[in-house]
Design an enzyme around this catalytic site. Structure first.
Site, PDB file in Angstrom:
ATOM      1  N   TYR A  16     -17.686 -65.189   1.163  1.00 39.29           N
ATOM      2  CA  TYR A  16     -18.436 -66.447   1.140  1.00 39.29           C
ATOM      3  C   TYR A  16     -17.688 -67.501   0.327  1.00 39.29           C
ATOM      4  O   TYR A  16     -17.510 -68.633   0.786  1.00 39.29           O
ATOM      5  CB  TYR A  16     -19.833 -66.198   0.565  1.00 39.29           C
ATOM      6  CG  TYR A  16     -20.731 -67.403   0.604  1.00 39.29           C
ATOM      7  CD1 TYR A  16     -21.285 -67.840   1.807  1.00 39.29           C
ATOM      8  CD2 TYR A  16     -21.034 -68.114  -0.558  1.00 39.29           C
ATOM      9  CE1 TYR A  16     -22.117 -68.947   1.851  1.00 39.29           C
ATOM     10  CE2 TYR A  16     -21.868 -69.215  -0.516  1.00 39.29           C
ATOM     11  CZ  TYR A  16     -22.410 -69.625   0.681  1.00 39.29           C
ATOM     12  OH  TYR A  16     -23.226 -70.719   0.724  1.00 39.29           O
ATOM     13  N   LYS A  57     -16.101 -71.030   1.801  1.00 34.13           N
ATOM     14  CA  LYS A  57     -16.529 -72.335   1.291  1.00 34.13           C
ATOM     15  C   LYS A  57     -15.363 -73.065   0.626  1.00 34.13           C
ATOM     16  O   LYS A  57     -15.256 -74.295   0.708  1.00 34.13           O
ATOM     17  CB  LYS A  57     -17.712 -72.184   0.339  1.00 34.13           C
ATOM     18  CG  LYS A  57     -18.978 -71.663   1.030  1.00 34.13           C
ATOM     19  CD  LYS A  57     -19.403 -72.556   2.189  1.00 34.13           C
ATOM     20  CE  LYS A  57     -20.746 -72.172   2.761  1.00 34.13           C
ATOM     21  NZ  LYS A  57     -21.246 -73.115   3.758  1.00 34.13           N
TER      22      LYS A  57
END
Length: 173
Positions: free
Chosen positions: A53, A57
């Site tokens: 994640y 990002k």
């Protein structure tokens, strides 16, 4: 973590934004105008247990900056929002003690509402933001500004930005 889980998160968060950008940038270039607002997360700075994640990002922040370099000359702005805690079912389903701990980690004692993020998107898409491009705006209750830790060559450097309500928070060790 299985590789397919890593790939899935990268495909959704990073490749999805790249595909959407690719679909509209030709038109924006032709009309010499456009606005792209990506939604990252403050997790792009790194988050334990979520390397996939965080990497996705962080890649989105880099994609934002790369698109600026390529398309600013065509009057296309590309910015990124990095939200902190947002009032979503995911946060509401956390144990109450976990929610309290997360709130205590930021200066403002509230969880942002989804419409606050939507209003930030509207600002970046507006004419008022015509000269703002390549920026990452942390909408996180001040958490990003309060404390940043950097580790270099075995030395720990703690930096805290002066908080507007408490100038004694400035620390540099």
């Amino acid at each position: 973590m299985p590789e397919e889980v890593f790939d899935f998160v990268m495909d959704v968060n990073l490749k999805g934004a790249w595909i959407c950008s690719k679909a509209v940038l030709g038109h924006m270039k032709e009309q010499e105008y456009g606005r792209i607002v990506n939604i990252s997360s403050r997790a792009w700075l790194g988050q334990a247990g979520q390397s996939n994640y965080s990497a996705s990002k962080g890649g989105l922040v880099s994609l934002t900056r790369a698109l600026v370099i390529e398309f600013a000359k065509f009057n296309v702005t590309v910015n990124c929002i990095a939200p902190g805690l947002i009032d979503t079912p995911l946060i509401r389903n956390l144990r109450e003690d976990v929610q309290e701990k997360l709130l205590k980690a930021q200066p403002t004692p509230i969880i942002v509402q989804p419409y606050d993020i939507a209003n930030t998107v509207l600002f970046f898409a507006s004419e008022e933001a015509c000269y703002i491009t390549g920026q990452v705006l942390h909408v996180d209750g001040g958490k990003y500004e309060v404390t940043t830790q950097v580790r270099m060559s075995g030395y720990r450097i703690d930096m805290a930005i002066v908080h507007p309500q408490d100038s004694s928070r400035y620390i540099l060790e």
